[in-house]
Design a protein around this motif. Structure first.
Motif, PDB file in Angstrom:
ATOM      1  N   LYS A 292       0.845  -1.199   0.000  1.00 51.30           N
ATOM      2  CA  LYS A 292       0.000   0.000   0.000  1.00 51.30           C
ATOM      3  C   LYS A 292       0.872   1.238   0.000  1.00 51.30           C
ATOM      4  O   LYS A 292       2.083   1.177   0.237  1.00 51.30           O
ATOM      5  CB  LYS A 292      -0.919   0.000   1.222  1.00 51.30           C
ATOM      6  CG  LYS A 292      -0.181  -0.063   2.541  1.00 51.30           C
ATOM      7  CD  LYS A 292      -1.140  -0.121   3.703  1.00 51.30           C
ATOM      8  CE  LYS A 292      -0.386  -0.218   5.017  1.00 51.30           C
ATOM      9  NZ  LYS A 292      -1.287  -0.267   6.183  1.00 51.30           N
ATOM     10  N   GLY A 293       0.242   2.359  -0.250  1.00 50.33           N
ATOM     11  CA  GLY A 293       0.970   3.620  -0.288  1.00 50.33           C
ATOM     12  C   GLY A 293       0.599   4.414  -1.521  1.00 50.33           C
ATOM     13  O   GLY A 293      -0.254   4.017  -2.319  1.00 50.33           O
TER      14      GLY A 293
ATOM     15  N   ASP B 225       9.337   6.974  -5.671  1.00 52.35           N
ATOM     16  CA  ASP B 225       9.133   6.847  -4.226  1.00 52.35           C
ATOM     17  C   ASP B 225       7.689   6.438  -3.954  1.00 52.35           C
ATOM     18  O   ASP B 225       6.772   6.857  -4.666  1.00 52.35           O
ATOM     19  CB  ASP B 225       9.393   8.190  -3.519  1.00 52.35           C
ATOM     20  CG  ASP B 225      10.887   8.506  -3.415  1.00 52.35           C
ATOM     21  OD1 ASP B 225      11.704   7.607  -3.700  1.00 52.35           O
ATOM     22  OD2 ASP B 225      11.216   9.659  -3.063  1.00 52.35           O
ATOM     23  N   VAL B 226       7.505   5.651  -2.913  1.00 48.42           N
ATOM     24  CA  VAL B 226       6.141   5.321  -2.473  1.00 48.42           C
ATOM     25  C   VAL B 226       5.951   5.933  -1.088  1.00 48.42           C
ATOM     26  O   VAL B 226       6.679   5.593  -0.149  1.00 48.42           O
ATOM     27  CB  VAL B 226       5.911   3.799  -2.412  1.00 48.42           C
ATOM     28  CG1 VAL B 226       4.502   3.504  -1.887  1.00 48.42           C
ATOM     29  CG2 VAL B 226       6.095   3.175  -3.787  1.00 48.42           C
ATOM     30  N   ILE B 227       4.987   6.834  -0.975  1.00 45.30           N
ATOM     31  CA  ILE B 227       4.720   7.479   0.310  1.00 45.30           C
ATOM     32  C   ILE B 227       3.873   6.544   1.166  1.00 45.30           C
ATOM     33  O   ILE B 227       2.764   6.169   0.789  1.00 45.30           O
ATOM     34  CB  ILE B 227       3.991   8.826   0.105  1.00 45.30           C
ATOM     35  CG1 ILE B 227       4.865   9.777  -0.720  1.00 45.30           C
ATOM     36  CG2 ILE B 227       3.645   9.455   1.453  1.00 45.30           C
ATOM     37  CD1 ILE B 227       4.183  11.072  -1.079  1.00 45.30           C
ATOM     38  N   LEU B 228       4.413   6.159   2.315  1.00 46.18           N
ATOM     39  CA  LEU B 228       3.705   5.240   3.203  1.00 46.18           C
ATOM     40  C   LEU B 228       2.869   6.001   4.235  1.00 46.18           C
ATOM     41  O   LEU B 228       1.742   5.629   4.517  1.00 46.18           O
ATOM     42  CB  LEU B 228       4.702   4.319   3.909  1.00 46.18           C
ATOM     43  CG  LEU B 228       5.577   3.465   2.983  1.00 46.18           C
ATOM     44  CD1 LEU B 228       6.616   2.694   3.797  1.00 46.18           C
ATOM     45  CD2 LEU B 228       4.732   2.495   2.177  1.00 46.18           C
TER      46      LEU B 228
ATOM     47  N   THR C 176      12.932   7.463   5.931  1.00 49.45           N
ATOM     48  CA  THR C 176      12.143   8.575   6.454  1.00 49.45           C
ATOM     49  C   THR C 176      12.738   9.884   5.946  1.00 49.45           C
ATOM     50  O   THR C 176      13.935  10.122   6.104  1.00 49.45           O
ATOM     51  CB  THR C 176      12.140   8.576   7.995  1.00 49.45           C
ATOM     52  OG1 THR C 176      11.584   7.345   8.460  1.00 49.45           O
ATOM     53  CG2 THR C 176      11.297   9.735   8.527  1.00 49.45           C
ATOM     54  N   LEU C 177      11.884  10.688   5.327  1.00 45.54           N
ATOM     55  CA  LEU C 177      12.332  11.997   4.842  1.00 45.54           C
ATOM     56  C   LEU C 177      11.909  13.065   5.845  1.00 45.54           C
ATOM     57  O   LEU C 177      10.788  13.048   6.352  1.00 45.54           O
ATOM     58  CB  LEU C 177      11.700  12.323   3.489  1.00 45.54           C
ATOM     59  CG  LEU C 177      12.063  11.448   2.286  1.00 45.54           C
ATOM     60  CD1 LEU C 177      11.337  11.972   1.050  1.00 45.54           C
ATOM     61  CD2 LEU C 177      13.570  11.450   2.051  1.00 45.54           C
ATOM     62  N   GLU C 178      12.815  13.956   6.143  1.00 45.35           N
ATOM     63  CA  GLU C 178      12.475  15.137   6.941  1.00 45.35           C
ATOM     64  C   GLU C 178      12.147  16.244   5.945  1.00 45.35           C
ATOM     65  O   GLU C 178      13.023  16.717   5.223  1.00 45.35           O
ATOM     66  CB  GLU C 178      13.652  15.547   7.827  1.00 45.35           C
ATOM     67  CG  GLU C 178      14.094  14.490   8.826  1.00 45.35           C
ATOM     68  CD  GLU C 178      13.196  14.436  10.057  1.00 45.35           C
ATOM     69  OE1 GLU C 178      12.381  15.376  10.225  1.00 45.35           O
ATOM     70  OE2 GLU C 178      13.289  13.453  10.812  1.00 45.35           O
ATOM     71  N   VAL C 179      10.913  16.631   5.911  1.00 41.33           N
ATOM     72  CA  VAL C 179      10.473  17.597   4.907  1.00 41.33           C
ATOM     73  C   VAL C 179      10.075  18.902   5.578  1.00 41.33           C
ATOM     74  O   VAL C 179       9.316  18.892   6.555  1.00 41.33           O
ATOM     75  CB  VAL C 179       9.266  17.041   4.110  1.00 41.33           C
ATOM     76  CG1 VAL C 179       8.748  18.072   3.118  1.00 41.33           C
ATOM     77  CG2 VAL C 179       9.656  15.759   3.388  1.00 41.33           C
TER      78      VAL C 179
ATOM     79  N   ILE D 285       8.765   6.652   3.442  1.00 40.60           N
ATOM     80  CA  ILE D 285       8.670   6.261   2.032  1.00 40.60           C
ATOM     81  C   ILE D 285       9.357   4.917   1.806  1.00 40.60           C
ATOM     82  O   ILE D 285      10.130   4.453   2.648  1.00 40.60           O
ATOM     83  CB  ILE D 285       9.326   7.310   1.102  1.00 40.60           C
ATOM     84  CG1 ILE D 285      10.833   7.419   1.398  1.00 40.60           C
ATOM     85  CG2 ILE D 285       8.641   8.670   1.226  1.00 40.60           C
ATOM     86  CD1 ILE D 285      11.606   8.145   0.308  1.00 40.60           C
ATOM     87  N   MET D 286       9.039   4.311   0.688  1.00 39.81           N
ATOM     88  CA  MET D 286       9.800   3.171   0.171  1.00 39.81           C
ATOM     89  C   MET D 286      10.563   3.678  -1.043  1.00 39.81           C
ATOM     90  O   MET D 286       9.964   4.252  -1.958  1.00 39.81           O
ATOM     91  CB  MET D 286       8.875   2.030  -0.249  1.00 39.81           C
ATOM     92  CG  MET D 286       8.202   1.308   0.896  1.00 39.81           C
ATOM     93  SD  MET D 286       9.318   0.364   1.957  1.00 39.81           S
ATOM     94  CE  MET D 286       9.575  -1.092   0.967  1.00 39.81           C
ATOM     95  N   ARG D 287      11.881   3.492  -1.005  1.00 34.79           N
ATOM     96  CA  ARG D 287      12.706   3.892  -2.155  1.00 34.79           C
ATOM     97  C   ARG D 287      13.589   2.703  -2.519  1.00 34.79           C
ATOM     98  O   ARG D 287      14.357   2.231  -1.685  1.00 34.79           O
ATOM     99  CB  ARG D 287      13.538   5.120  -1.814  1.00 34.79           C
ATOM    100  CG  ARG D 287      14.442   5.559  -2.945  1.00 34.79           C
ATOM    101  CD  ARG D 287      15.156   6.856  -2.608  1.00 34.79           C
ATOM    102  NE  ARG D 287      14.235   7.995  -2.534  1.00 34.79           N
ATOM    103  CZ  ARG D 287      14.582   9.198  -2.070  1.00 34.79           C
ATOM    104  NH1 ARG D 287      15.802   9.410  -1.603  1.00 34.79           N
ATOM    105  NH2 ARG D 287      13.688  10.184  -2.043  1.00 34.79           N
ATOM    106  N   LYS D 288      13.457   2.254  -3.723  1.00 34.40           N
ATOM    107  CA  LYS D 288      14.188   1.071  -4.171  1.00 34.40           C
ATOM    108  C   LYS D 288      13.958  -0.085  -3.201  1.00 34.40           C
ATOM    109  O   LYS D 288      14.894  -0.764  -2.781  1.00 34.40           O
ATOM    110  CB  LYS D 288      15.676   1.380  -4.332  1.00 34.40           C
ATOM    111  CG  LYS D 288      15.949   2.400  -5.433  1.00 34.40           C
ATOM    112  CD  LYS D 288      17.422   2.690  -5.565  1.00 34.40           C
ATOM    113  CE  LYS D 288      17.673   3.705  -6.679  1.00 34.40           C
ATOM    114  NZ  LYS D 288      19.084   4.103  -6.783  1.00 34.40           N
TER     115      LYS D 288
END
Lengths: 304, 167
Positions: free
Chosen positions: A230-231, A249-252, A290-293, A282-285
């Motif tokens: 999912k995402g 990227d998949v945003i979880l 975790t991204l700090e935005v 996120i899922m990347r590759k």
């Protein structure tokens, strides 16, 4: 005073221009790459003009209704406490002899998602008959809904075309992936009308940093390629993307909330004010990160 | 024009549309005014698209956003029943529209903003129905609902068109 007639005309002409750009693409014989790119740009421009007109119409419509409904709006917010932490069906109903007649179904609301249609008549909720002795059908329904907690399911029996059918309506959790949770400052309701309706929807005004992203909700089959079931898949990020996202990227989750659709993601993202920071899983590759935005300041967003 | 129409790709129905269509077929038949409102809205959009095909290869004329705020006039008062019928007709149009899986952030924000506002108006309408609210206030809310639904239908329509092109 602006005319909504003109706005409707603009909406229609925008839609026509959009169709025109679309037909221009599908109708043409194979053309050079530049021609295709030109058509794509026109299509994108038409879509943006249409969205701008739609947002403007919404704003002006609220402004036009304001003088007539300001007192009602304030009373509704004050007495009803808005939608925060409450369960709502997303229906407008009126009393009839047969039960609670549905005169409107809120788009993307719980009742619409469950399949309730305008013109249905609700005759029972969770086994409670809405007809017969007072109070009225709508009052009985409201009384029942007050006891329904977010995340629970209510069972409606509706009369449609002479037949009865049972519909289970799932209430959004925590007041809603639908509407209510997007009001972090509900204590000072942003819908309260003071003659200036420019701030009636923060999802419009705060969406700028995400405007050029493209999203698609992940299906289980598609998710196999990305290592998650999912995402929200980020199909494309703008060339000048500075928030840290990449294509694929998949945003979880966004600040702990799982986006169910692109619209839902924009609701969540727009609940953060310019300058605020948030964590996005996120899922990347196929690896979780975790991204700090940091949401850009409005000045930065405007100049972007 | 015929070639243009023939070149249109086939469009698969979105998930659940047949179920909704069956449900709608079971539902009480709408009054003639509602049917005409729905047909009128669909015909208006279609006529603009076909009108463009007839004038190919001219480029579409983009409306200036300044037009939006350039005119001053009042909308004529629409009868209450007509507002309810128009609102219902727009709901039916929206329910039958294909949904595009890929969506730009700006489109998602526009749809979310319109839906949120409609939800808020619906909340007020539900509140108004349970208290003795003057008819003029209810009319104003229904008018706003119709405007917002109309805008939502247009944005969804454009999004679906993009879906057709990409397929």
């Amino acid at each position: 005073m602006y005319t909504r007639k003109i706005l409707h005309a603009v909406l229609l002409s925008c839609c026509g221009a959009f169709s025109a750009a679309a037909f221009a693409q599908v109708g043409q014989t194979p053309t050079p790459q530049q021609e295709l790119e030109r058509s794509t740009r026109e299509l994108d421009l038409a879509r943006r003009e249409l969205e701008k007109a739609a947002q403007e119409l919404g704003r002006l419509s609220a402004e036009a209704a304001g003088p007539h409904t300001a007192e009602l709006t304030n009373r509704f917010v004050r007495n009803f406490g808005g939608f925060l932490g409450r369960s709502f069906l997303g229906l407008v109903i009126e009393d009839t002899e047969l039960g609670a007649h549905v005169t409107a179904v809120t788009p993307n609301g719980p009742a619409e998602s469950a399949g309730v249609l305008v013109e249905d008549t609700i005759v029972a909720i969770d086994g409670v008959d809405l007809t017969g002795q007072p109070p009225s059908a709508t009052q009985k329904l409201r009384n029942r809904m007050r006891a329904v907690e977010p995340g629970k399911t209510v069972n409606l029996r509706v009369l449609r075309g002479g037949d009865y059918r049972d519909i289970a309506v799932a209430m959004p959790t925590d007041g809603g992936e639908w509407f209510s949770f997007e009001m972090p400052q509900w204590e000072t309701p942003r819908f309260e009308f003071h003659g200036d309706s420019s701030s009636w929807s923060s999802v419009f005004s705060r969406s700028q940093p995400w405007s050029d992203f493209e999203f698609v909700a992940l299906t289980p089959a598609l998710g196999e390629y990305f290592g998650t079931g999912k995402g929200l898949l980020v199909v494309r990020v703008p060339e000048d993307e500075a928030l840290g996202f990449r294509d694929g990227d998949v945003i979880l989750d966004i600040g702990g909330r799982e986006p169910q659709s692109p619209e839902h993601a924009l609701r969540i993202l727009s609940s953060f004010a310019p300058g605020e920071s948030l964590r996005v899983s996120i899922m990347r590759k196929q690896a979780r990160q975790t991204l700090e935005v940091k949401i850009p300041d409005e000045d930065a967003a405007d100049s972007a | 024009m015929r070639r243009g129409l023939q070149a249109l790709p086939e469009l698969d129905p979105p998930p659940g549309v047949w179920e909704r269509s069956l449900a709608a077929a079971d539902a009480p038949r709408p009054g003639p005014r509602r049917v005409w409102a729905a047909i009128g809205a669909a015909a208006a959009v279609t006529s603009v698209a076909i009108g463009y095909l007839a004038t190919q290869p001219e480029h579409p004329v983009m409306p200036s956003s300044t037009v939006i705020v350039a005119e001053a006039a009042n909308r004529p008062r629409v009868p209450f029943v007509a507002l309810l019928e128009e609102s219902a007709a727009l709901e039916q149009l929206l329910a039958g529209m294909p949904r595009r899986p890929v969506m730009a952030g700006s489109t998602a924000a526009t749809i979310a903003g319109l839906e949120d506002r409609i939800a808020f108006v619906d909340g007020q309408l539900a509140y108004a129905a349970s208290f003795d609210v003057p008819q003029r206030q209810r009319e104003a809310l229904w008018t706003e609902r119709v405007d917002l639904m109309n805008a939502l239908v247009h944005v969804r329509y454009a999004s679906a068109q993009q879906f057709v092109v990409e397929r």
